[in-house]
Design a protein around this motif. Structure first.
Motif, short mmCIF file in Angstrom:
data_model
loop_
_atom_site.label_atom_id
_atom_site.label_comp_id
_atom_site.label_asym_id
_atom_site.label_seq_id
_atom_site.Cartn_x
_atom_site.Cartn_y
_atom_site.Cartn_z
N ALA A 41 0.83 -1.20 0.00
CA ALA A 41 0.00 0.00 0.00
C ALA A 41 0.86 1.25 0.00
N ALA A 42 1.96 1.22 0.76
CA ALA A 42 2.87 2.36 0.78
C ALA A 42 3.47 2.59 -0.59
N ARG A 43 3.81 1.50 -1.24
CA ARG A 43 4.36 1.61 -2.60
C ARG A 43 3.31 2.22 -3.53
N ALA A 44 2.06 1.75 -3.42
CA ALA A 44 1.02 2.28 -4.27
C ALA A 44 0.80 3.77 -4.03
N ALA A 45 0.92 4.16 -2.76
CA ALA A 45 0.72 5.57 -2.42
C ALA A 45 1.81 6.45 -2.99
N THR A 46 3.03 5.91 -3.03
CA THR A 46 4.17 6.73 -3.47
C THR A 46 4.46 6.59 -4.95
N ALA A 47 4.10 5.46 -5.53
CA ALA A 47 4.47 5.19 -6.93
C ALA A 47 3.74 6.11 -7.89
N GLY A 48 2.55 6.56 -7.51
CA GLY A 48 1.76 7.36 -8.44
C GLY A 48 1.92 8.85 -8.25
N ILE A 49 2.92 9.25 -7.52
CA ILE A 49 3.08 10.67 -7.20
C ILE A 49 3.19 11.54 -8.44
N SER A 50 4.04 11.17 -9.38
CA SER A 50 4.25 12.01 -10.56
C SER A 50 3.01 12.08 -11.42
N ALA A 51 2.21 11.03 -11.40
CA ALA A 51 1.04 10.98 -12.26
C ALA A 51 -0.08 11.86 -11.74
N ARG A 52 -0.15 12.02 -10.40
CA ARG A 52 -1.27 12.77 -9.85
C ARG A 52 -0.84 14.02 -9.07
N THR A 53 0.43 14.37 -9.19
CA THR A 53 0.96 15.56 -8.52
C THR A 53 0.56 15.56 -7.04
N ALA A 54 0.97 14.49 -6.37
CA ALA A 54 0.59 14.32 -4.97
C ALA A 54 1.25 15.37 -4.09
N ALA A 55 0.55 15.70 -3.03
CA ALA A 55 1.12 16.62 -2.04
C ALA A 55 2.02 15.84 -1.11
N ALA A 56 2.85 16.56 -0.37
CA ALA A 56 3.79 15.92 0.53
C ALA A 56 3.08 15.09 1.59
N ASP A 57 1.83 15.52 1.96
CA ASP A 57 1.15 14.78 3.02
C ASP A 57 0.55 13.46 2.53
N ASP A 58 0.73 13.12 1.25
CA ASP A 58 0.33 11.81 0.75
C ASP A 58 1.41 10.77 0.98
N MET A 59 2.56 11.23 1.44
CA MET A 59 3.71 10.34 1.59
C MET A 59 3.82 9.81 3.01
N PRO A 60 4.15 8.52 3.17
CA PRO A 60 4.53 8.03 4.51
C PRO A 60 5.78 8.79 4.96
N TYR A 61 5.89 9.00 6.24
CA TYR A 61 7.05 9.73 6.74
C TYR A 61 8.20 8.77 7.05
N ASP A 62 9.40 9.32 7.09
CA ASP A 62 10.59 8.52 7.39
C ASP A 62 10.61 8.20 8.88
N LEU A 63 10.42 6.97 9.21
CA LEU A 63 10.41 6.53 10.60
C LEU A 63 11.82 6.61 11.17
N ASP A 64 11.94 7.16 12.35
CA ASP A 64 13.26 7.34 12.98
C ASP A 64 13.73 6.03 13.60
#
Length: 306
Positions: A42-65
């Motif tokens: 699901a994370a891959r699906a959320a990030t893979a389509g970024i260029s196609a739909r001009t996703a905002a930064a808040d569509d991205m999972p955050y980098d876990l510390d």
């Protein structure tokens, strides 16, 4: 730590295939594969389509510390044709103050990957998430397994060197099955290059010596076969063109001595001759390769008559 979209895609795709496993394999602990797959797929699906739909930064999972270190894995893993093979991996997990590693929807696991970190050819996971023991405010010692089902996860070309990575996910109460999931609240960490191991096609070796008994000074003919697991057929097949040592151990002693080296033919078969001197055991011995483990055949006793 950056989110590795390419590997998340592969890990999700491969782990999702666990859903197609027979009931005997899919039941019980392997449901973790499906749960883990949902997260990373699901994370891959959320990030893979970024260029196609001009996703905002808040569509991205955050980098876990979370980071990983001190990983220990077996030098080699011998895998046969049908049975599950499991190997234990331990590692240290460091985490930030904002990461709740005791939460029910936090998990971490080790994995093996073949090829490069960014473009792996294959990946192997465990049936369960790793278990971790928190040792300080920001450190935990973790233990996980890799569970290998050769007929489902491996092709013959996969034999050889694999690298080891670890990953962690914090869902933070998010439902990954929901279309309204807020990915900005899901944390992911993924780190490769933590170690290496060999995933090998298990080997078998036989020896037979004739005649029995034999007169002293006469010829003994020794035959055998070197075979290894064929992950695609589910059977053992001959290993051709390999150097194998013919060895002899005098009866009453414990040490084998090499008499000669012979090569397997196109079917993995061996045949050679030697002169009989005293009672003793003949065997073939294979030193192994990166793709196939070393193996010694059981000794075959030949008695010598005067």
């Amino acid at each position: 730590m950056r989110i590795r979209v390419t590997v998340a895609a592969v890990s999700g795709a491969l782990a999702l295939s666990a859903l197609a496993m027979p009931a005997a394999h899919a039941a019980g602990p392997s449901t973790h594969r499906a749960d883990a797959a949902k997260v990373f797929q699901a994370a891959r699906a959320a990030t893979a389509g970024i260029s196609a739909r001009t996703a905002a930064a808040d569509d991205m999972p955050y980098d876990l510390d979370v980071t990983f270190s001190n990983l220990k894995v077996a030098k080699a893993i011998k895998v046969g044709t049908t049975n599950r093979v499991s190997t234990t991996i331990t590692y240290t997990m460091k985490f930030g103050a904002d990461v709740d590693v005791t939460a029910k929807d936090f998990f971490t696991q080790p994995y093996l990957y073949k090829g490069s970190f960014n473009s792996p050819q294959n990946m192997l996971f465990g049936d369960r998430p790793a278990t971790c023991s928190v040792t300080s405010a920001n450190t935990a010692n973790c233990k996980g397994t890799i569970d290998i089902y050769p007929q489902w996860w491996l092709r013959n070309a996969d034999a050889g060197t694999w690298r080891v990575g670890a990953e962690a996910a914090a869902l933070n109460g998010q439902d990954i099955t929901s279309e309204d999931i807020d990915w900005s609240k899901v944390g992911l960490a993924d780190q490769g290059g933590l170690g290496t191991t060999l995933v090998q096609r298990n080997s078998k070796l036989t020896t037979g010596a004739k005649p029995k008994p034999v007169k002293k000074g006469r010829t003994v003919t020794v035959t055998g076969k070197l075979s290894r697991a064929n992950w695609e057929s589910g059977k053992y097949s001959g290993y051709s063109g390999q150097a194998v040592k013919l060895q002899f151990r005098k009866k009453g002693t414990t040490t084998y001595k090499t008499l000669k080296t012979v090569k397997t033919n196109s079917t993995g078969s061996l045949k050679t001759t030697t002169k009989a001197t005293v009672d003793g055991y003949y065997r073939f011995s294979f030193a192994g390769t990166t793709t196939t483990p070393a193996v010694n055949a059981p000794g075959d006793l030949v008695r010598v008559k005067k």
